[in-house]
Scaffold this active site. Sequence first.
Site, PDB file in Angstrom:
ATOM      1  N   CYS A   1       0.846  -1.198   0.000  1.00  0.00           N
ATOM      2  CA  CYS A   1       0.000   0.000   0.000  1.00  0.00           C
ATOM      3  C   CYS A   1       0.885   1.252   0.000  1.00  0.00           C
ATOM      4  O   CYS A   1       1.880   1.303   0.728  1.00  0.00           O
ATOM      5  CB  CYS A   1      -0.881  -0.017   1.243  1.00  0.00           C
TER       6      CYS A   1
ATOM      7  N   GLU B   1       3.366  -6.028   9.096  1.00  0.00           N
ATOM      8  CA  GLU B   1       3.709  -4.634   8.771  1.00  0.00           C
ATOM      9  C   GLU B   1       4.936  -4.140   9.543  1.00  0.00           C
ATOM     10  O   GLU B   1       5.836  -3.549   8.932  1.00  0.00           O
ATOM     11  CB  GLU B   1       2.494  -3.719   8.986  1.00  0.00           C
TER      12      GLU B   1
HETATM   13 FE1  SF4 Z   1      -3.215   0.942   3.177  1.00  0.00          FE
HETATM   14 FE2  SF4 Z   1      -3.463  -0.737   5.228  1.00  0.00          FE
HETATM   15 FE3  SF4 Z   1      -4.408   1.770   5.393  1.00  0.00          FE
HETATM   16 FE4  SF4 Z   1      -5.593   0.021   3.809  1.00  0.00          FE
HETATM   17  S1  SF4 Z   1      -5.476  -0.108   6.040  1.00  0.00           S
HETATM   18  S2  SF4 Z   1      -5.088   2.170   3.287  1.00  0.00           S
HETATM   19  S3  SF4 Z   1      -3.876  -1.202   3.093  1.00  0.00           S
HETATM   20  S4  SF4 Z   1      -2.275   1.154   5.169  1.00  0.00           S
END
Ligand code: SF4
Length: 297
Positions: free
Chosen positions: A103, A133
């Site tokens: 992301c 993460e």
């Molecule tokens: Fe990105 Fe995780 Fe936030 Fe979704 S929850 S926008 S995947 S950082």
Amino acid sequence: MEVVKITPRGYCYGVVDAMKLVRQVAENPAAKKPIFVLGLIVHNHHAVEELDRYGVISLDGENRLELIEQVKDGTVVFTAHGVSQEVRRRAEEIGLDVVDATCPDVTKTHDLIRRLADDGYTILYIGRRGHPEPEGAMGEAPDHVHLIETAKDAEGLDLDGRKLAVVTQTTLSRWDTEETISHLRERFPQIEVFNEICLATQLRQEAAVREASRCDVVIVVGDTRSNNSNRLVQVVREQAGRPAYLVDTVADIDPAWLEGKQTVGVTAGSSTPSPITREVVQFLEAYKAPETATARG
Ligand code: SF4
């Protein structure tokens, strides 16, 4: 029952893009097979099962460095949670084709950690131990980053007089981290704070707390392994003072939760597919909650 559909809820853009990317690779005849996803694409087994149907192999496990050793050839997909530089190096050494679904919000945190480390900072990273993460984020500068879950975890560290920064995982509760950060500030007045909780997480949590105040009970649809779904349950209970329950599907709803209740709120973690949430909403809309013994008099 009256159902309050809390908005925003469900898939965030990071998850939507990651799922799309995997489907595109699976449907591309030129992609090197087999196709592996390093870890679960998101912490939701419905989403993982959808990818199974495309012939994609999801490697279940949180430690990306261990998982990459299971892949001998083909294509590997990095999930939205991101991976460490070492995992990237190993994928290249093994000779795998890489599809990166990290992301952009996670990538932003990785860039920040690298920049801080280059500037000589020691970094306290607030995150969940064992979650992928933090592994990826800390792997950007392993010698500079300490993982902490609470301010107590920083007690044993010799950090006085250091250039110090605190960085957060993207899917934490802002209320939890605020408390941890204020303890850290007391102990290390020089600390610089970088709140990296992503907007998608923040908006879902704030909406859940706001809307919960007009609900008797809140149902959160999500997988038990989903950090952001569990945080939604937590913030509704702690910040709105309302009962909240996590369900994987409509089958998990316990009628006892609804007894004597008139208004139920429904939200979903950012890794929960919409059809699952829709089923829960439809079930509750058609549901007639039994009255409590007291109400029956
Ligand atoms: Fe990105 Fe995780 Fe936030 Fe979704 S929850 S926008 S995947 S950082």
